[in-house]
Design an enzyme around this catalytic site. Structure first.
Site, PDB file in Angstrom:
ATOM      1  N   GLY A 251      27.578 -25.978  15.573  1.00 26.47           N
ATOM      2  CA  GLY A 251      27.450 -24.870  14.631  1.00 26.47           C
ATOM      3  C   GLY A 251      25.986 -24.759  14.187  1.00 26.47           C
TER       4      GLY A 251
ATOM      5  CB  SER B  99      25.563 -27.201  20.243  1.00 29.05           C
ATOM      6  OG  SER B  99      25.068 -25.936  19.921  1.00 29.05           O
TER       7      SER B  99
ATOM      8  CG  ASP C  31      23.194 -24.187  26.898  1.00 27.01           C
ATOM      9  OD1 ASP C  31      23.223 -23.138  26.232  1.00 27.01           O
ATOM     10  OD2 ASP C  31      23.401 -25.321  26.410  1.00 27.01           O
TER      11      ASP C  31
ATOM     12  CG  HIS D 279      26.074 -23.975  24.509  1.00 26.79           C
ATOM     13  ND1 HIS D 279      25.001 -24.813  24.272  1.00 26.79           N
ATOM     14  CD2 HIS D 279      26.772 -23.923  23.342  1.00 26.79           C
ATOM     15  CE1 HIS D 279      25.043 -25.240  23.023  1.00 26.79           C
ATOM     16  NE2 HIS D 279      26.110 -24.726  22.440  1.00 26.79           N
TER      17      HIS D 279
END
Length: 317
Positions: free
Chosen positions: A42, A109, A266, A294
């Site tokens: 996130g 991420s 990605d 990704h």
């Protein structure tokens, strides 16, 4: 992936220095196993039961938690006292609550960002790092995804992302979304949240996943995901630009065994950042998956992440 398992412990803990934030956590696998903490993406993405399945449940004591405002943590989508450094403190609160001396850290991420920040802040608490889709929150990375870059590869999805923003404001999409995500009109903020979340869900895989895109239509998920992401990004991650790649920061963690798994295609966190990390920190092992985007759910990425966690468990760190 390992078979699905249920947690043997779950609950909430109070965020560091906060009366407001209550963070959901769970523990599964082997009670006496090698502890690993999973840091979700996130920010604002929350954990998923499937995240337990990266780890051998006979070898690992598997710890998942939802970061401030995300997933089951409350209050949902809360931005007050929600910074990178608050999350680092929360990880330490959870480590101490579970009576863990050192643990493996696994994140992709934004989870890779937080893993690096945590390791650079508390290197003596980290046994190993397994990272996916490297994101260091430099301005160039944010500009590529939210302003000019990924838009060239997903033009039809980009048009939907542009749609809520008047043309005169489109020169700074993050700022334009910030005003709408924080609007006092819930209809405006929710519509913006769904458009923001849909852009990322639509671009996270080599082949667009309809299930992932559908996730963006869920009110609670979209609101937390979009508001928290945008809050962190307009504030530049509450870090110096490029801080995580600075020599003095990497010198703190060079001794930590680290495996990086990166999708070749990605577009959310392009491979150039993983390569920059490898250049600055040649000791890491970098795997570039040739047929992946990704998402950690890409088959090649999923397989390599499981292998990486198995390798770290076998090292006896």
């Amino acid at each position: 992936m390992y078979p699905p398992i249920k947690p043997y412990e779950s609950g909430f803990f109070r965020g560091a220095d906060s009366e407001k934030h209550q963070l959901y956590y769970e523990v599964s696998g082997n009670r006496q196993g090698d502890p690993v903490v999973f840091l979700h993406g996130g920010p604002g993405g929350g954990t998923d039961p499937k995240d337990r399945e990266f780890f051998n449940p006979e070898k690992y004591k598997i710890v998942l938690f939802d970061q401030r405002g995300a997933g089951k943590s409350t209050p949902s989508a809360e931005l007050e006292n929600n910074t990178t450094w608050d999350l680092v403190k929360d990880i330490e609160v959870l480590r101490q609550k579970l009576d863990v001396a050192k643990w493996h850290v696994f994140g992709g991420s934004w989870g890779s960002t937080l893993s690096l920040v945590y390791a650079q802040t508390h290197p003596d608490r980290v046994k190993s790092l397994v990272l996916r889709g490297i994101f260091t929150l430099r301005q160039s990375e944010l500009r590529f995804f939210y302003q000019d870059g990924a838009s060239h590869l997903f033009p039809e999805q980009w048009e939907e992302y542009l749609a809520p923003i008047p043309e005169v404001e489109r020169h700074d999409m993050m700022k334009a979304y910030h005003s709408r995500l924080n609007s006092s009109d819930p209809n405006i903020s929710l519509a913006a949240a769904k458009a923001w979340a849909k852009w990322e869900m639509a671009t996270s895989r080599l082949i667009v996943s309809t299930d992932a895109v559908a996730q963006a239509e869920k009110d609670d998920f979209a609101n937390a995901f979009a508001r928290i992401e945008n809050h962190y990004f307009v504030n530049e991650g509450f870090m110096r630009n490029g801080q995580l790649l600075e020599k003095q920061e990497l010198n703190k963690i060079r001794h930590i065994p680290t495996i990086v798994v990166q999708g070749r295609y990605d577009v959310v966190c392009p491979a150039t950042t993983a390569w920059a990390l490898k250049r600055a920190w040649p000791e890491i092992t970098l795997h570039i998956i040739p047929d992946a985007g990704h998402s950690s759910r890409e088959p090649g990425i999923e397989k390599k992440l499981v292998e990486a966690a198995d390798i770290m468990a076998s090292k006896g760190l």
